[in-house]
Design a protein around this motif. Structure first.
Motif, PDB file in Angstrom:
ATOM      1  N   ALA A 149      73.176 -33.565  11.089  1.00 41.49           N
ATOM      2  CA  ALA A 149      71.889 -34.242  11.073  1.00 41.49           C
ATOM      3  C   ALA A 149      70.895 -33.387  11.857  1.00 41.49           C
ATOM      4  O   ALA A 149      71.284 -32.575  12.701  1.00 41.49           O
ATOM      5  CB  ALA A 149      72.017 -35.634  11.698  1.00 41.49           C
ATOM      6  N   ALA A 150      69.602 -33.592  11.579  1.00 44.36           N
ATOM      7  CA  ALA A 150      68.565 -32.760  12.201  1.00 44.36           C
ATOM      8  C   ALA A 150      68.623 -32.805  13.722  1.00 44.36           C
ATOM      9  O   ALA A 150      68.529 -31.772  14.398  1.00 44.36           O
ATOM     10  CB  ALA A 150      67.195 -33.194  11.700  1.00 44.36           C
ATOM     11  N   ALA A 151      68.778 -34.002  14.295  1.00 44.75           N
ATOM     12  CA  ALA A 151      68.823 -34.131  15.756  1.00 44.75           C
ATOM     13  C   ALA A 151      70.051 -33.436  16.331  1.00 44.75           C
ATOM     14  O   ALA A 151      69.969 -32.759  17.356  1.00 44.75           O
ATOM     15  CB  ALA A 151      68.818 -35.604  16.160  1.00 44.75           C
ATOM     16  N   ASP A 152      71.197 -33.589  15.678  1.00 40.44           N
ATOM     17  CA  ASP A 152      72.420 -32.957  16.164  1.00 40.44           C
ATOM     18  C   ASP A 152      72.321 -31.435  16.105  1.00 40.44           C
ATOM     19  O   ASP A 152      72.819 -30.739  16.992  1.00 40.44           O
ATOM     20  CB  ASP A 152      73.625 -33.443  15.361  1.00 40.44           C
ATOM     21  N   GLN A 153      71.662 -30.914  15.064  1.00 39.47           N
ATOM     22  CA  GLN A 153      71.478 -29.468  14.964  1.00 39.47           C
ATOM     23  C   GLN A 153      70.555 -28.966  16.061  1.00 39.47           C
ATOM     24  O   GLN A 153      70.798 -27.920  16.674  1.00 39.47           O
ATOM     25  CB  GLN A 153      70.904 -29.095  13.592  1.00 39.47           C
ATOM     26  N   ALA A 154      69.479 -29.719  16.343  1.00 41.05           N
ATOM     27  CA  ALA A 154      68.556 -29.330  17.409  1.00 41.05           C
ATOM     28  C   ALA A 154      69.257 -29.332  18.766  1.00 41.05           C
ATOM     29  O   ALA A 154      69.072 -28.412  19.575  1.00 41.05           O
ATOM     30  CB  ALA A 154      67.359 -30.279  17.428  1.00 41.05           C
ATOM     31  N   ILE A 155      70.084 -30.340  19.015  1.00 37.44           N
ATOM     32  CA  ILE A 155      70.817 -30.412  20.279  1.00 37.44           C
ATOM     33  C   ILE A 155      71.800 -29.257  20.398  1.00 37.44           C
ATOM     34  O   ILE A 155      71.960 -28.649  21.468  1.00 37.44           O
ATOM     35  CB  ILE A 155      71.550 -31.764  20.401  1.00 37.44           C
ATOM     36  N   ALA A 156      72.467 -28.927  19.298  1.00 39.15           N
ATOM     37  CA  ALA A 156      73.400 -27.795  19.317  1.00 39.15           C
ATOM     38  C   ALA A 156      72.661 -26.494  19.623  1.00 39.15           C
ATOM     39  O   ALA A 156      73.156 -25.654  20.384  1.00 39.15           O
ATOM     40  CB  ALA A 156      74.123 -27.696  17.972  1.00 39.15           C
ATOM     41  N   ASP A 157      71.474 -26.316  19.050  1.00 39.59           N
ATOM     42  CA  ASP A 157      70.673 -25.120  19.323  1.00 39.59           C
ATOM     43  C   ASP A 157      70.268 -25.053  20.802  1.00 39.59           C
ATOM     44  O   ASP A 157      70.324 -23.992  21.428  1.00 39.59           O
ATOM     45  CB  ASP A 157      69.420 -25.103  18.443  1.00 39.59           C
ATOM     46  N   LEU A 158      69.835 -26.199  21.354  1.00 35.90           N
ATOM     47  CA  LEU A 158      69.427 -26.233  22.756  1.00 35.90           C
ATOM     48  C   LEU A 158      70.614 -25.982  23.684  1.00 35.90           C
ATOM     49  O   LEU A 158      70.482 -25.283  24.690  1.00 35.90           O
ATOM     50  CB  LEU A 158      68.793 -27.584  23.079  1.00 35.90           C
ATOM     51  N   ARG A 159      71.767 -26.529  23.343  1.00 35.59           N
ATOM     52  CA  ARG A 159      72.959 -26.315  24.176  1.00 35.59           C
ATOM     53  C   ARG A 159      73.348 -24.837  24.177  1.00 35.59           C
ATOM     54  O   ARG A 159      73.687 -24.266  25.218  1.00 35.59           O
ATOM     55  CB  ARG A 159      74.114 -27.162  23.648  1.00 35.59           C
ATOM     56  N   ASP A 160      73.264 -24.211  23.005  1.00 37.01           N
ATOM     57  CA  ASP A 160      73.590 -22.787  22.911  1.00 37.01           C
ATOM     58  C   ASP A 160      72.598 -21.957  23.719  1.00 37.01           C
ATOM     59  O   ASP A 160      72.986 -21.011  24.421  1.00 37.01           O
ATOM     60  CB  ASP A 160      73.575 -22.362  21.440  1.00 37.01           C
ATOM     61  N   LEU A 161      71.319 -22.315  23.641  1.00 38.82           N
ATOM     62  CA  LEU A 161      70.292 -21.589  24.392  1.00 38.82           C
ATOM     63  C   LEU A 161      70.507 -21.746  25.894  1.00 38.82           C
ATOM     64  O   LEU A 161      70.340 -20.790  26.661  1.00 38.82           O
ATOM     65  CB  LEU A 161      68.911 -22.107  23.983  1.00 38.82           C
ATOM     66  N   ALA A 162      70.887 -22.962  26.320  1.00 31.38           N
ATOM     67  CA  ALA A 162      71.147 -23.199  27.746  1.00 31.38           C
ATOM     68  C   ALA A 162      72.301 -22.343  28.247  1.00 31.38           C
ATOM     69  O   ALA A 162      72.243 -21.761  29.335  1.00 31.38           O
ATOM     70  CB  ALA A 162      71.442 -24.683  27.974  1.00 31.38           C
ATOM     71  N   GLU A 163      73.358 -22.253  27.453  1.00 34.41           N
ATOM     72  CA  GLU A 163      74.519 -21.467  27.863  1.00 34.41           C
ATOM     73  C   GLU A 163      74.193 -19.981  27.931  1.00 34.41           C
ATOM     74  O   GLU A 163      74.665 -19.264  28.815  1.00 34.41           O
ATOM     75  CB  GLU A 163      75.669 -21.717  26.888  1.00 34.41           C
ATOM     76  N   ARG A 164      73.366 -19.493  27.001  1.00 30.18           N
ATOM     77  CA  ARG A 164      73.052 -18.072  26.951  1.00 30.18           C
ATOM     78  C   ARG A 164      72.064 -17.645  28.019  1.00 30.18           C
ATOM     79  O   ARG A 164      72.111 -16.522  28.503  1.00 30.18           O
ATOM     80  CB  ARG A 164      72.511 -17.691  25.563  1.00 30.18           C
ATOM     81  N   CYS A 165      71.143 -18.552  28.384  1.00 35.88           N
ATOM     82  CA  CYS A 165      70.032 -18.152  29.245  1.00 35.88           C
ATOM     83  C   CYS A 165      70.161 -18.598  30.695  1.00 35.88           C
ATOM     84  O   CYS A 165      69.329 -18.224  31.529  1.00 35.88           O
ATOM     85  CB  CYS A 165      68.723 -18.701  28.673  1.00 35.88           C
ATOM     86  N   ALA A 166      71.178 -19.408  31.014  1.00 28.65           N
ATOM     87  CA  ALA A 166      71.291 -19.946  32.372  1.00 28.65           C
ATOM     88  C   ALA A 166      71.431 -18.856  33.429  1.00 28.65           C
ATOM     89  O   ALA A 166      71.036 -19.044  34.579  1.00 28.65           O
ATOM     90  CB  ALA A 166      72.473 -20.915  32.458  1.00 28.65           C
ATOM     91  N   GLY A 167      71.990 -17.710  33.060  1.00 28.58           N
ATOM     92  CA  GLY A 167      72.206 -16.645  34.031  1.00 28.58           C
ATOM     93  C   GLY A 167      71.011 -15.740  34.247  1.00 28.58           C
ATOM     94  O   GLY A 167      71.054 -14.856  35.129  1.00 28.58           O
TER      95      GLY A 167
END
Length: 201
Positions: A149-167
């Motif tokens: 679903a659109a919301a689930d895809q957006a959340i997955a994108d944000l979670r991936d961005l958080a993991e990649r950029c936190a450092g």
């Protein structure tokens, strides 16, 4: 020899098209009814219309047009109805979607109003995956990116961005919350004026 800088990308923006559409319609209806009462009303009617519009317009804007989420390489900016929350990626614990979309940061939970969860879209996505598997669509069962679903895809994108950029060095810091006084002030004034007018009716 100088090391080339990493490319800079524009922030991703998430907004609800349904919310924007309903907000425009509600504002148009408010302007039509309120404007007519202001121009043609007699006695206290124009004042009641003015107070009502002062109260209603900021609330409609807050809950329909205002919500947005911007995700960049350094931080997540969440604009909810009456608050704006700036979350450096290092402060974000997780981003998730249950019955609503939310981000956990600094020991607190913040709703993502701009990314509404649709249970209907989830069911439709699940039915599509089941149908593709049943019909033997090549790669349906082992697709690297499942249908979401659109919301689930957006959340997955944000979670991936958080993991990649936190450092990142520029992604450090604590959450910052700012209240939207530009909406709270006129709404409060409208509520007070309406209460006074009704009290002395």
């Amino acid at each position: 020899m100088t090391t080339p800088e990493a490319p800079q990308y524009a922030d991703r923006c998430y907004r609800s098209s349904a919310g924007i559409g309903s907000g425009v319609l509600l504002l148009a209806l408010t302007a039509w009814l309120g404007g007519d009462a202001l121009v043609r009303g007699t006695g206290r009617t124009p004042w009641l219309a003015l107070a009502g519009m002062l109260l209603v317009v900021p609330v409609v804007i807050a809950f329909t047009l205002r919500p947005a989420v911007w995700a960049g390489e350094d931080r997540l900016l969440v604009r909810n109805p009456f608050r704006t929350i700036t979350l450096p990626w290092a402060s974000v614990d997780t981003v998730r979607a249950g019955y609503s979309s939310e981000v956990l940061a600094g020991g607190r939970k913040y709703q993502l109003w701009a990314i509404p969860v649709s249970l209907r879209q989830r069911k439709r996505a699940a039915r599509r995956v089941t149908r593709d598997v049943a019909q033997g669509t090549p790669g349906a069962a082992a697709a690297p990116e499942p249908v979401r679903a659109a919301a689930d895809q957006a959340i997955a994108d944000l979670r991936d961005l958080a993991e990649r950029c936190a450092g990142r060095e520029s992604a450090q810091g604590a959450p910052v919350v700012r209240w939207a006084y530009e909406l709270l002030a006129p709404a409060g004034a409208g509520a007070v004026l309406l209460a006074v007018l009704l009290a002395f009716a």
